[in-house]
Structure formats: structure tokens, C-alpha cells
Design a protein around this motif. Structure first.
Motif, PDB file in Angstrom:
ATOM      1  N   TYR A   1      -6.941   2.259  -0.593  1.00 58.34           N
ATOM      2  CA  TYR A   1      -7.000   0.977  -0.871  1.00 58.34           C
ATOM      3  C   TYR A   1      -8.005   0.098  -0.780  1.00 58.34           C
ATOM      4  O   TYR A   1      -8.451  -0.311   0.548  1.00 58.34           O
TER       5      TYR A   1
ATOM      6  N   ARG B   1      -6.446   2.063  -5.600  1.00 60.30           N
ATOM      7  CA  ARG B   1      -5.877   1.017  -5.587  1.00 60.30           C
ATOM      8  C   ARG B   1      -6.716  -0.230  -5.037  1.00 60.30           C
ATOM      9  O   ARG B   1      -7.424  -0.154  -3.959  1.00 60.30           O
TER      10      ARG B   1
ATOM     11  N   VAL C   1       0.941  -1.142   0.115  1.00 62.88           N
ATOM     12  CA  VAL C   1      -0.093  -0.064   0.187  1.00 62.88           C
ATOM     13  C   VAL C   1       1.045   1.031  -0.117  1.00 62.88           C
ATOM     14  O   VAL C   1       1.896   1.451   0.716  1.00 62.88           O
TER      15      VAL C   1
ATOM     16  N   ASP D   1      -2.408   6.244  -0.938  1.00 66.98           N
ATOM     17  CA  ASP D   1      -3.381   5.318  -1.247  1.00 66.98           C
ATOM     18  C   ASP D   1      -4.807   5.314  -0.548  1.00 66.98           C
ATOM     19  O   ASP D   1      -4.752   5.498   0.624  1.00 66.98           O
TER      20      ASP D   1
END
Length: 340
Positions: free
Chosen positions: A32, A207, A26, A30
Motif C-alpha cells: 500500500y 494499492r 489495507v 497489499d
């Protein structure tokens, strides 16, 4: 810098592997999305990241500081004060008010000007009008919002949220989603969200990581997801090499991939492919990809014989489900030609 860097992380209970040699990265900044079925190992992984569970083996580094390895709990150094977590159920004291819950944690952490932070956090999660009410009178959604506020006490750099949208109505979910984006964009907070609500993750995450049976199946950015699932045009001609050269010259900015049967797949550049949850865009031109008409006209003008011409689409939800089932057929394989 990576906020989280996991290599070979394993958690075993007896002979059962809850997390099995997991790799995960990560990047700082981000949002995530951590996706997987029930029992895939998401919560166990987040507990190990938060220091609530000791790994059996492997390595876990937070902000470049190794915090666990080889089956023993390591030193988090300064990491604990940089992590906020809401994992499974919010840890609240039901006989105290929301404000009192936040104040107690702020004082325990030594927060400077704790009262000011409590007021700010209640406003951030939309509980300013209920700050004096006892938590035992809260709905599940209100408890979730208080749990998020508690995770934010001390202004952490990394926020771990396990199913944060549980029990929330659509309006509250939207407000929470916006609050998370503000935290990320305005304060630079790195956020890891574990959730089954894929359409909500699609709205905020930059992401993704998909886990199955304790192992990471695949990690990819939002741009890579849309490039994979966005609409594209597939064309097969009598002279593939010449057709590819012509299309590359005439369609600047598009992405080209040559498939094993020598068909050419033309899609929009990176993020321009506007695939959506529940289905890809039915109009390639609307997503930034060249239309069927564009490709046909260019090849016709160049006297190329077209043998096949079609639109390809891939449903994002189906793609995630394939990955959560193990991902054998979900990830695109290598192609002989892959150009931009």
C-alpha cells in the motif's frame, strides 16, 4: 481479511488536527503506497497504527481486532507481535554493531533461533559484510537498511515503512525494492509504504491512498490508477448510441465511457493500460487500448459520421499532485454510461 481498517480516526494537538476523521483500508497482502505532502498526516497515522501514539477519537482495527476507539488506547491483542515499523528515524544503538542491534531485539522478542534470523535479515537488506561494524560508522542509507532489518525481527505480518528510500543510492534503492516485493510475494507480508518518491512506489505498490490535510482523498488499486491515467481514444459521432453499440461489438475487452457531451471514450481493459510515471503511453495500441485508426476504420465501415476523434492522456505524476492538493478535480466523476 483487512490488515488495517480505519474509520474516522482523528489525532488533535490542541486545536490543530494532525489527522482529521481519516478512513483507510489495507487488505492483507497489499503493498500500500501512502502518499501525501509534508505535514499531511502520514507519519502520525502510521504511529497510531503502530501503537506509538494514542488517537483522539475514531476506530482502528488491525487484523479484525479493534485496537483504538473513542480517544482511548484499546487492547491490541496479538497485533503488536504482528507489526514491524520503521517510522521517521531508525531506532538504533550507535555504539553496537548491526548484528548486535538485531540480536538484542530478537532476544527481547523471544525469537526462536535468533542468530539464524539475524544472519538472514542482514543478507536480506544487504548488510552481511557490515554486520560486525558499529552503527555509528554507517551512512544514512545503511542505517535505513538496518532499520528495515529491525522492523522485520520476529517475522511480522504487517510492515509499516515511513520514507524507507531516504538517503539511499539508486542501486541500494533497487535492492530494497526487490526485497520488499519478495517479502510480500513469498512470505505474504502486508506492507504500507509512506514515500515522496512516487516513481519507486509505482514499481511496487498494488494499492494507493492519498492523504491531504489529515483526510483521505482517495484510495485506488494499481489497476484503477492505470485505467484512469492510461491512453484512450475519444470519439464523437452523429449517432452516439449506435456508435457505442458498434464499438462494443467490435472491440471486445475494451472499456467504454460515455461523457456528458455524448463523446465515447475507449480505453484498454483494466491493467492493460500501460500508463507510466511521468506520462501516459503515447500509443494507445501499445497500452492495450484500441488505436485511433482502429476506431476510425470500424466506424467508417459502419457508415457512422465521425465529428471528433482524438487521443487522451493523463500524466500519473500530475494526477497524484492534484489529489495531494485536495483532489477536487482529480477523481473522475460519474458518467451516464460506463460499460465493459
Amino acid at each position: 481479511m483487512n490488515a488495517i481498517d480505519i474509520r474516522g480516526l482523528t489525532k488533535r494537538y490542541g486545536k490543530t488536527f494532525a489527522v482529521d476523521h481519516l478512513n483507510m483500508r489495507v487488505v492483507s497482502g497489499d503493498i500500500y503506497g501512502f502518499v501525501g505532502k509534508n505535514g499531511a498526516g502520514k507519519s502520525t497515522t502510521m504511529k497510531m497504527i503502530a501503537g506509538l501514539t494514542t488517537p483522539t477519537s475514531g476506530e482502528l482495527a488491525l487484523f479484525n481486532s479493534v485496537s483504538a476507539g473513542q480517544g482511548r488506547a484499546g487492547s491490541f491483542s496479538a497485533a503488536p507481535s504482528r507489526i514491524g515499523a520503521l517510522i521517521e528515524e531508525p531506532g538504533v544503538m550507535p555504539n553496537f554493531s548491526a548484528g548486535e542491534n538485531l540480536m538484542m531485539k530478537a532476544l527481547a522478542m523471544g525469537v526462536v533461533r535468533p542468530r539464524k534470523q539475524v544472519v538472514e535479515l542482514l543478507q536480506l537488506v544487504g548488510l552481511e559484510a557490515a554486520g560486525s561494524r558499529k552503527v555509528k560508522k554507517f551512512s544514512q542509507g545503511m542505517k535505513q537498511r538496518l532499520g528495515l532489518a529491525l522492523a522485520l525481527v520476529g517475522s511480522p505480518d504487517l510492515l509499516l515503512l515511513d520514507e524507507p528510500f531516504n538517503g539511499m543510492d539508486p542501486e541500494t534503492t533497487r535492492d530494497l525494492r526487490r526485497a520488499l516485493v519478495r517479502l510480500n510475494q513469498e512470505r505474504g507480508v502486508t506492507i504500507v509504504i509512506s514515500s515522496h518518491v512516487l516513481d519507486q512506489l509505482m514499481r511496487v505498490c498494488t494499492r494507493f491512498g492519498v492523504i491531504a490535510a489529515g483526510r483521505m482523498v482517495r484510495e485506488f488499486t494499481d489497476e484503477e490508477l492505470h485505467a484512469t491515467c492510461g491512453s484512450s481514444v475519444r470519439v464523437r459521432t452523429a449517432d452516439p448510441a449506435r456508435a457505442l453499440a458498434i464499438l462494443e461489438e467490435r472491440l471486445a475487452g475494451a472499456t467504454f465511457r460515455m461523457e456528458p457531451d455524448q463523446a465515447i471514450v475507449v480505453s484498454g481493459g483494466a491493467r492493460s493500460a500501460a500508463a507510466s510515471f511521468g506520462g501516459a503511453s503515447t500509443d494507445p495500441a501499445a497500452s492495450g487500448a484500441p488505436s485511433v485508426e482502429d476506431v476510425s476504420r470500424i466506424l467508417h465501415e459502419a457508415d457512422q459520421v465521425v465529428l471528433e476523434l482524438s487521443v487522451l492522456e493523463r500524466d500519473i505524476e500530475d494526477y497524484f499532485v492534484e489529489l495531494m492538493d485536495g483532489g477536487a478535480s482529480a477523481a473522475p466523476g460519474p458518467s451516464p454510461v460506463d460499460r465493459r
